[in-house]
Design a protein around this motif. Structure first.
Motif, PDB file in Angstrom:
ATOM      1  N   PRO A  44      52.476 -49.635  -6.383  1.00 12.54           N
ATOM      2  CA  PRO A  44      51.829 -47.816  -5.654  1.00 12.54           C
ATOM      3  C   PRO A  44      52.692 -47.749  -4.488  1.00 12.54           C
ATOM      4  CG  PRO A  44      50.024 -49.315  -6.148  1.00 12.54           C
ATOM      5  CD  PRO A  44      51.046 -50.440  -6.256  1.00 12.54           C
ATOM      6  N   ARG A  45      53.892 -46.564  -4.737  1.00 19.20           N
ATOM      7  CA  ARG A  45      54.574 -46.204  -4.369  1.00 19.20           C
ATOM      8  C   ARG A  45      54.401 -44.828  -2.764  1.00 19.20           C
ATOM      9  NH1 ARG A  45      59.663 -45.157  -6.672  1.00 19.20           N
ATOM     10  NH2 ARG A  45      60.376 -43.920  -4.840  1.00 19.20           N
ATOM     11  N   PHE A  46      53.134 -44.249  -3.390  1.00 24.19           N
ATOM     12  CA  PHE A  46      52.728 -42.785  -3.110  1.00 24.19           C
ATOM     13  C   PHE A  46      51.428 -43.174  -3.584  1.00 24.19           C
ATOM     14  CE2 PHE A  46      56.719 -42.412  -4.757  1.00 24.19           C
ATOM     15  CZ  PHE A  46      57.710 -41.689  -2.902  1.00 24.19           C
ATOM     16  N   LEU A  47      50.492 -42.722  -2.435  1.00 24.36           N
ATOM     17  CA  LEU A  47      49.496 -42.065  -1.860  1.00 24.36           C
ATOM     18  C   LEU A  47      49.646 -40.546  -1.503  1.00 24.36           C
ATOM     19  CD1 LEU A  47      48.157 -45.346  -0.294  1.00 24.36           C
ATOM     20  CD2 LEU A  47      48.523 -45.324  -2.541  1.00 24.36           C
ATOM     21  N   ILE A  48      48.443 -39.671  -2.282  1.00 19.54           N
ATOM     22  CA  ILE A  48      48.086 -38.626  -2.481  1.00 19.54           C
ATOM     23  C   ILE A  48      47.349 -38.267  -2.310  1.00 19.54           C
ATOM     24  CG2 ILE A  48      48.567 -36.496  -3.221  1.00 19.54           C
ATOM     25  CD1 ILE A  48      50.457 -37.573  -5.541  1.00 19.54           C
ATOM     26  N   VAL A  49      46.273 -38.293  -1.416  1.00 21.08           N
ATOM     27  CA  VAL A  49      44.952 -37.866  -0.925  1.00 21.08           C
ATOM     28  C   VAL A  49      44.400 -35.860  -0.783  1.00 21.08           C
ATOM     29  CG1 VAL A  49      43.525 -37.905   1.487  1.00 21.08           C
ATOM     30  CG2 VAL A  49      45.516 -39.526   1.270  1.00 21.08           C
ATOM     31  N   PRO A  50      44.521 -35.119  -1.851  1.00 24.05           N
ATOM     32  CA  PRO A  50      44.787 -33.967  -2.355  1.00 24.05           C
ATOM     33  C   PRO A  50      43.601 -32.934  -1.508  1.00 24.05           C
ATOM     34  CG  PRO A  50      43.134 -35.652  -4.146  1.00 24.05           C
ATOM     35  CD  PRO A  50      43.766 -35.890  -2.912  1.00 24.05           C
ATOM     36  N   ASN A  51      42.948 -33.840  -0.656  1.00 27.86           N
ATOM     37  CA  ASN A  51      41.925 -32.869   0.264  1.00 27.86           C
ATOM     38  C   ASN A  51      41.475 -33.607   1.041  1.00 27.86           C
ATOM     39  OD1 ASN A  51      40.039 -33.311  -0.145  1.00 27.86           O
ATOM     40  ND2 ASN A  51      39.004 -31.515  -1.484  1.00 27.86           N
ATOM     41  N   ALA A  52      41.112 -32.758   2.908  1.00 26.61           N
ATOM     42  CA  ALA A  52      40.452 -34.268   3.653  1.00 26.61           C
ATOM     43  C   ALA A  52      38.973 -34.991   2.980  1.00 26.61           C
ATOM     44  CB  ALA A  52      40.151 -33.044   4.944  1.00 26.61           C
ATOM     45  N   GLY A  53      38.669 -34.172   2.723  1.00 29.12           N
ATOM     46  CA  GLY A  53      37.265 -34.916   1.629  1.00 29.12           C
ATOM     47  C   GLY A  53      37.652 -36.452   0.979  1.00 29.12           C
ATOM     48  N   HIS A  54      38.601 -36.344   0.728  1.00 30.80           N
ATOM     49  CA  HIS A  54      38.935 -37.291  -0.510  1.00 30.80           C
ATOM     50  C   HIS A  54      39.883 -38.812   0.983  1.00 30.80           C
ATOM     51  CE1 HIS A  54      38.141 -36.490  -4.335  1.00 30.80           C
ATOM     52  NE2 HIS A  54      37.512 -35.754  -3.913  1.00 30.80           N
ATOM     53  N   ARG A  55      40.087 -38.946   2.177  1.00 27.28           N
ATOM     54  CA  ARG A  55      39.804 -39.516   2.480  1.00 27.28           C
ATOM     55  C   ARG A  55      39.928 -40.719   3.126  1.00 27.28           C
ATOM     56  NH1 ARG A  55      39.109 -37.665   9.441  1.00 27.28           N
ATOM     57  NH2 ARG A  55      36.763 -37.504   8.759  1.00 27.28           N
ATOM     58  N   ALA A  56      38.419 -41.321   2.386  1.00 27.75           N
ATOM     59  CA  ALA A  56      37.811 -42.576   2.708  1.00 27.75           C
ATOM     60  C   ALA A  56      38.172 -43.360   2.647  1.00 27.75           C
ATOM     61  CB  ALA A  56      36.420 -42.049   1.713  1.00 27.75           C
ATOM     62  N   ASP A  57      38.689 -44.057   1.385  1.00 29.30           N
ATOM     63  CA  ASP A  57      39.120 -45.365   1.050  1.00 29.30           C
ATOM     64  C   ASP A  57      41.007 -45.442   0.750  1.00 29.30           C
ATOM     65  OD1 ASP A  57      37.274 -46.421  -0.057  1.00 29.30           O
ATOM     66  OD2 ASP A  57      37.353 -45.103  -1.555  1.00 29.30           O
TER      67      ASP A  57
END
Length: 240
Positions: free
Chosen positions: A73-86
């Motif tokens: 994995p080279r990039f981790l996309i967090v698509p909005n603030a609500g999906h930051r948990a992990d």
């Protein structure tokens, strides 16, 4: 906001499913009282090697081995603030992976893990970032082209929870409109994120007109691969 996980906590999930060349998705669950609410992660292989992870979910080791066989994995996309948990747990496991979050989510995501960019730094010609029009808080969308077959990857702006598990999940999905009968924007998302419904509807119709649109992957619910353009048109009509 959900609890921020720095440890690798694996909740129930299925196997990785390849939906097109170099695109996989994994259906997982958020365990809740009297049920399980669906969530979904997507993996996209990069042309120059490695992988992009969209809306990261910790998986069991057999599935993590499959991801690493595709490429680190080279990039981790967090698509909005609500999906930051992990994302913090993923950052600890893959510290070299760059974290990308929308501009308005940078501070919140930064509480879980350092954000490297708020726009496209991937540089793969088959992948296109978009920010969804008409929303109060930024949310990413991703378009992936595989030989003219376009996969649209969305987050919370569209839900397709056709098979909620358990009494609690059924009540939540039906009461709040998470797409039990057809894909739609849920009521909580409309209240919290949508600023201009007409702009969101126009965005849906723009995507519906994309040549080669083959499927839509959403973060909550089933993959939409039967008439994805029609699903977007119907979802747009909810705002008319």
């Amino acid at each position: 906001m959900a609890k921020l996980n720095q440890d690798w906590v694996v909740q129930p999930h299925g196997a990785m499913v390849e939906v097109d060349d170099g695109i996989w998705t994994v259906a997982g669950n958020i365990v809740m009282p009297l049920g399980k609410f669906p969530r979904r992660m997507t993996i996209v292989a990069l042309a120059e090697g490695g992988a992009v992870i969209w809306s990261a979910i910790p998986l069991g080791e057999p599935e993590m081995a499959r991801i690493e066989a595709i490429g680190t994995p080279r990039f981790l996309i967090v698509p909005n603030a609500g999906h930051r948990a992990d994302v913090g747990a993923w950052h600890r496991r893959y510290p070299e992976a760059k974290i990308i979050a929308p501009p308005s989510a940078r501070e919140a995501v930064g509480e879980a893990a350092p954000v490297d960019a708020t726009d496209d730094i991937i540089g793969d010609p088959a992948i296109r970032f978009e920010r969804i029009a008409g929303t109060k808080e930024d949310e990413f969308a991703l378009l992936v082209d595989r030989g003219g077959r376009v996969t649209l990857i969305l987050n919370d702006i569209l839900s397709n929870v056709r098979h909620p598990e358990g009494i609690g999940a059924n009540i939540m999905a039906r009461l709040f409109g998470f797409g039990v009968k057809r894909p739609r924007t849920s009521r909580p998302v409309r209240r919290a994120f949508v600023e201009a419904g007409a702009a969101v509807a126009a965005q849906f119709r723009c995507w519906a007109a994309l040549p080669g649109l083959t499927r839509i992957i959403v973060s909550h619910g089933d993959v939409i691969d039967a008439d994805p353009a029609g699903a977007l048109e119907q979802a747009a009509s909810d705002y008319d």
